[in-house]
Scaffold this active site. Structure first.
Site, PDB file in Angstrom:
ATOM      1  N   LYS A 153       0.870  -1.181   0.000  1.00  0.00           N
ATOM      2  CA  LYS A 153       0.000   0.000   0.000  1.00  0.00           C
ATOM      3  C   LYS A 153       0.907   1.231   0.000  1.00  0.00           C
ATOM      4  O   LYS A 153       1.287   1.749   1.049  1.00  0.00           O
ATOM      5  CB  LYS A 153      -0.900  -0.064   1.245  1.00  0.00           C
TER       6      LYS A 153
HETATM    7  N1  PMP Z   1      -7.777  -2.404  -3.160  1.00  0.00           N
HETATM    8  C1  PMP Z   1      -7.303  -1.157  -3.018  1.00  0.00           C
HETATM    9  C2  PMP Z   1      -6.663  -0.506  -4.196  1.00  0.00           C
HETATM   10  C3  PMP Z   1      -7.425  -0.494  -1.797  1.00  0.00           C
HETATM   11  O1  PMP Z   1      -6.957   0.756  -1.662  1.00  0.00           O
HETATM   12  C4  PMP Z   1      -8.050  -1.134  -0.717  1.00  0.00           C
HETATM   13  C5  PMP Z   1      -8.180  -0.423   0.615  1.00  0.00           C
HETATM   14  N2  PMP Z   1      -7.073  -0.657   1.426  1.00  0.00           N
HETATM   15  C6  PMP Z   1      -8.535  -2.439  -0.907  1.00  0.00           C
HETATM   16  C7  PMP Z   1      -8.378  -3.049  -2.137  1.00  0.00           C
HETATM   17  C8  PMP Z   1      -9.192  -3.188   0.215  1.00  0.00           C
HETATM   18  O2  PMP Z   1      -8.245  -3.539   1.195  1.00  0.00           O
HETATM   19  P1  PMP Z   1      -8.631  -3.690   2.716  1.00  0.00           P
HETATM   20  O3  PMP Z   1      -9.793  -4.628   2.780  1.00  0.00           O
HETATM   21  O4  PMP Z   1      -7.413  -4.263   3.339  1.00  0.00           O
HETATM   22  O5  PMP Z   1      -8.971  -2.344   3.238  1.00  0.00           O
END
Ligand code: PMP
Length: 288
Positions: A153
């Site tokens: 991320k």
């Molecule tokens: N894909 C992207 C591009 C994101 O930014 C997120 C948010 N973090 C997610 C998927 C979902 O991830 P999570 O369930 O860990 O928040």
């Protein structure tokens, strides 16, 4: 909206008023997008605020930092502990928490590996509101996994999400569905996607997407609810042929999707497997 006169944040070992926390304009992360971050939620439960899957989020933050050669001395447990202190100092129960690691002042392209840690939180209700969403396939594809670490991320990766969301909004849609460079369905701008076909749920395989923590929670919930759920390589035609769809993410939580490219899915949100899973999810996040 994110802070007021009383908001307290954590910056490099100090608790400060948000109003007085400052970063420099020469910070490398600001110019070149090499910050790493998380999006975490806490929920008010009968026994106090609980940070939802705190360890998994901080493990991902440390993984993201490693891919970008950013070092941090804090352990997962220390980060979780600081985050509970943050909630307490701001008297927050239901909150969205944003940890960010950014690097020092440096205009060159050598990564300055010493990280600065910023933690903040605010009260953020439903990300999209209550209504199921209208999605449009984006002209932008997800970043190529051979160009960057797509499972990390990283702030810079979000230029792609910003462009895709802007284009979707300009066309009158709520969010974009992004394909990968091979034309397979990947994910939305800030959420993963699931499709229902008959009694089965399908979600795109890992490789070109951020494998969300909520995606994993939903797959585990399916296991305990006796719902068949698989990872698959999905074409856009597969997605358009689905009976229903929903998005998952920490900010988004679980949100129904009404249509894709103007084509309405045959099952309404309330008739779909997604809405059952959503009910279970809501009970779990608030359980003692
Ligand atoms: N894909 C992207 C591009 C994101 O930014 C997120 C948010 N973090 C997610 C998927 C979902 O991830 P999570 O369930 O860990 O928040």
């Amino acid at each position: 909206m994110y802070y007021d006169d009383n908001t307290v944040v954590y910056l490099n070992g100090q608790w400060l008023k948000a109003q007085s926390a400052k970063v420099g304009l020469y910070q490398q992360s600001f110019h070149y997008g090499n910050g790493v971050f998380e999006g975490i939620r806490s929920y008010q439960t009968p026994i106090g605020p609980r940070i939802w899957h705190a360890e998994a989020h901080y493990q991902r933050l440390l993984y993201s930092a490693k891919t970008m050669h950013i070092s941090i001395s804090h352990s997962v447990n220390e980060l979780v502990d600081l985050t509970y202190q943050l909630l307490e100092k701001n008297q927050l129960g239901d909150a969205y928490i944003r940890p960010l690691l950014y690097t020092s002042e440096n205009m060159g392209l050598q990564i300055d590996d010493k990280a600065h840690l910023f933690l903040c939180a605010w009260d953020w209700g439903s990300y999209f509101g209550e209504k199921p969403l209208h999605l449009v396939t984006s002209q932008y594809t997800r970043p190529d996994p051979e160009s960057c670490h797509v499972e990390a991320k990283v702030t810079g990766h979000y230029a792609n999400s910003l462009l895709a969301m802007k284009a979707a909004k300009q066309q009158g849609f709520d969010d974009a569905l992004l394909l990968d460079k091979n034309g397979h369905v990947a994910e939305a701008t800030g959420a993963n996607v699931f499709f229902q076909k008959g009694d089965v749920l399908l979600t795109p395989k890992r490789g070109h997407l951020l494998p969300g923590i909520t995606r994993k929670i939903v797959m585990d919930l399916c296991g305990s609810m006796g719902i068949s759920c698989h990872e698959a390589t999905l074409s856009l035609a597969d997605a358009l042929d689905a009976d229903a769809a929903f998005l998952t993410g920490t900010a988004v939580e679980i949100q129904g999707v009404t249509s894709l490219d103007g084509q309405v899915f045959p099952l309404s949100w309330s008739e779909s497997l997604g809405s059952n899973i959503h009910r279970q999810f809501n009970q779990q996040v608030r359980a003692a």
